[in-house]
Scaffold this motif. Structure first.
Motif, short mmCIF file in Angstrom:
data_model
loop_
_atom_site.label_atom_id
_atom_site.label_comp_id
_atom_site.label_asym_id
_atom_site.label_seq_id
_atom_site.Cartn_x
_atom_site.Cartn_y
_atom_site.Cartn_z
N VAL A 56 28.08 -10.83 40.63
CA VAL A 56 27.71 -11.90 39.98
C VAL A 56 28.32 -13.04 39.81
O VAL A 56 27.76 -14.24 39.95
CB VAL A 56 27.84 -11.21 38.13
CG1 VAL A 56 27.61 -12.40 37.26
CG2 VAL A 56 26.83 -10.34 38.07
N MET A 57 29.73 -13.17 40.16
CA MET A 57 30.61 -14.36 40.12
C MET A 57 30.02 -14.95 41.55
O MET A 57 29.76 -16.48 41.59
CB MET A 57 31.92 -13.90 40.51
CG MET A 57 32.71 -13.38 39.10
SD MET A 57 34.26 -13.04 39.45
CE MET A 57 35.08 -14.68 39.93
N LEU A 58 29.79 -14.25 42.68
CA LEU A 58 29.18 -14.79 43.89
C LEU A 58 27.99 -15.64 43.76
O LEU A 58 27.85 -16.81 44.23
CB LEU A 58 29.13 -13.79 44.91
CG LEU A 58 28.75 -14.31 46.19
CD1 LEU A 58 29.78 -15.21 46.92
CD2 LEU A 58 28.54 -13.01 47.28
N VAL A 59 27.20 -14.88 42.82
CA VAL A 59 25.67 -15.68 42.64
C VAL A 59 25.90 -17.02 42.06
O VAL A 59 25.36 -18.00 42.17
CB VAL A 59 24.86 -14.58 42.09
CG1 VAL A 59 23.52 -15.44 41.50
CG2 VAL A 59 24.49 -13.66 42.97
N VAL A 60 26.82 -16.60 40.57
CA VAL A 60 26.94 -17.84 39.82
C VAL A 60 27.60 -19.11 40.47
O VAL A 60 27.13 -20.38 40.34
CB VAL A 60 27.79 -17.40 38.75
CG1 VAL A 60 28.24 -18.73 37.94
CG2 VAL A 60 26.94 -16.47 37.78
N PHE A 63 24.81 -20.21 43.89
CA PHE A 63 23.53 -20.46 43.72
C PHE A 63 23.35 -22.18 43.53
O PHE A 63 22.52 -22.65 44.17
CB PHE A 63 23.01 -20.04 42.46
CG PHE A 63 21.62 -20.09 41.97
CD1 PHE A 63 20.70 -19.80 42.77
CD2 PHE A 63 21.22 -21.10 40.89
CE1 PHE A 63 19.25 -19.71 42.46
CE2 PHE A 63 19.81 -21.30 40.61
CZ PHE A 63 18.83 -20.63 41.35
N PRO A 64 24.15 -23.04 42.74
CA PRO A 64 24.32 -24.37 42.79
C PRO A 64 24.14 -24.88 44.21
O PRO A 64 23.58 -25.90 44.50
CB PRO A 64 25.25 -24.77 41.83
CG PRO A 64 25.48 -23.60 40.88
CD PRO A 64 25.04 -22.36 41.75
N ALA A 65 25.07 -24.44 44.83
CA ALA A 65 25.48 -25.07 46.12
C ALA A 65 24.15 -24.71 47.19
O ALA A 65 23.64 -25.67 47.96
CB ALA A 65 26.81 -24.53 46.98
N ALA A 66 23.79 -23.45 47.12
CA ALA A 66 22.39 -23.12 47.79
C ALA A 66 21.08 -24.05 47.41
O ALA A 66 20.37 -24.43 48.06
CB ALA A 66 22.12 -21.70 47.63
N LEU A 67 21.11 -24.37 46.26
CA LEU A 67 19.82 -25.21 45.55
C LEU A 67 20.21 -26.58 46.01
O LEU A 67 19.09 -27.32 46.41
CB LEU A 67 19.86 -25.32 43.98
CG LEU A 67 19.36 -23.97 43.28
CD1 LEU A 67 19.30 -24.15 41.98
CD2 LEU A 67 17.67 -23.75 44.08
N TYR A 68 21.33 -27.11 46.27
CA TYR A 68 21.65 -28.48 46.73
C TYR A 68 21.19 -28.45 48.28
O TYR A 68 20.94 -29.50 48.56
CB TYR A 68 23.19 -28.74 46.31
CG TYR A 68 23.75 -30.10 46.82
CD1 TYR A 68 23.05 -31.27 46.21
CD2 TYR A 68 24.46 -30.55 48.14
CE1 TYR A 68 23.65 -32.39 46.23
CE2 TYR A 68 24.70 -31.76 48.35
CZ TYR A 68 24.19 -32.71 47.57
OH TYR A 68 24.38 -34.15 47.76
N LEU A 73 17.64 -30.32 52.51
CA LEU A 73 16.78 -29.93 53.76
C LEU A 73 15.28 -30.31 53.18
O LEU A 73 14.57 -30.75 54.09
CB LEU A 73 16.74 -28.22 53.94
CG LEU A 73 18.09 -28.12 54.67
CD1 LEU A 73 18.16 -26.53 54.68
CD2 LEU A 73 18.22 -28.86 56.04
N TRP A 74 14.94 -30.25 52.14
CA TRP A 74 13.40 -30.44 51.95
C TRP A 74 13.16 -32.15 51.78
O TRP A 74 12.12 -32.48 52.45
CB TRP A 74 13.46 -30.05 50.12
CG TRP A 74 11.72 -30.40 49.67
CD1 TRP A 74 11.53 -31.26 48.88
CD2 TRP A 74 10.85 -29.19 49.82
NE1 TRP A 74 10.17 -30.89 48.59
CE2 TRP A 74 9.65 -29.90 49.25
CE3 TRP A 74 10.65 -28.06 50.31
CZ2 TRP A 74 8.48 -29.39 49.26
CZ3 TRP A 74 9.26 -27.38 50.44
CH2 TRP A 74 8.30 -27.85 49.73
#
Length: 80
Positions: A56-60, A63-68, A73-74
């Motif tokens: 859960v800590m890893l996802v939290v 996740f914001p870095a992955a979205l960035y 890329l988009w």
């Protein structure tokens, strides 16, 4: 001398789970980054609830870095 007088010299702080690098930088559990590192370092991989907590800590935090990265890329692919 009584029993409680012997305990006055004892160190009553709990053990720290901070890496040596973090300790050399001056982090401890009273600062937010040090508290997070201490908490993460105290997790036991043999306990299932601790493993879930680590995921859960890893996802939290990831996740914001992955979205960035996806947003960058988009923008590069669509030319914005």
């Amino acid at each position: 001398m009584t029993a409680w007088e012997d305990d006055e010299d004892a160190d009553w702080t709990p053990p720290t789970h901070l890496p040596l690098d973090a300790q050399r930088m001056g982090l401890n559990r009273s600062v937010p980054d040090g508290a997070l590192l201490d908490f993460a370092g105290s997790l036991d991989p043999a306990k299932p609830l601790h493993r879930v907590t680590a995921w859960v800590m890893l996802v939290v935090f990831a996740f914001p870095a992955a979205l960035y990265v996806v947003r960058i890329l988009w923008g590069l692919l669509l030319g914005f």
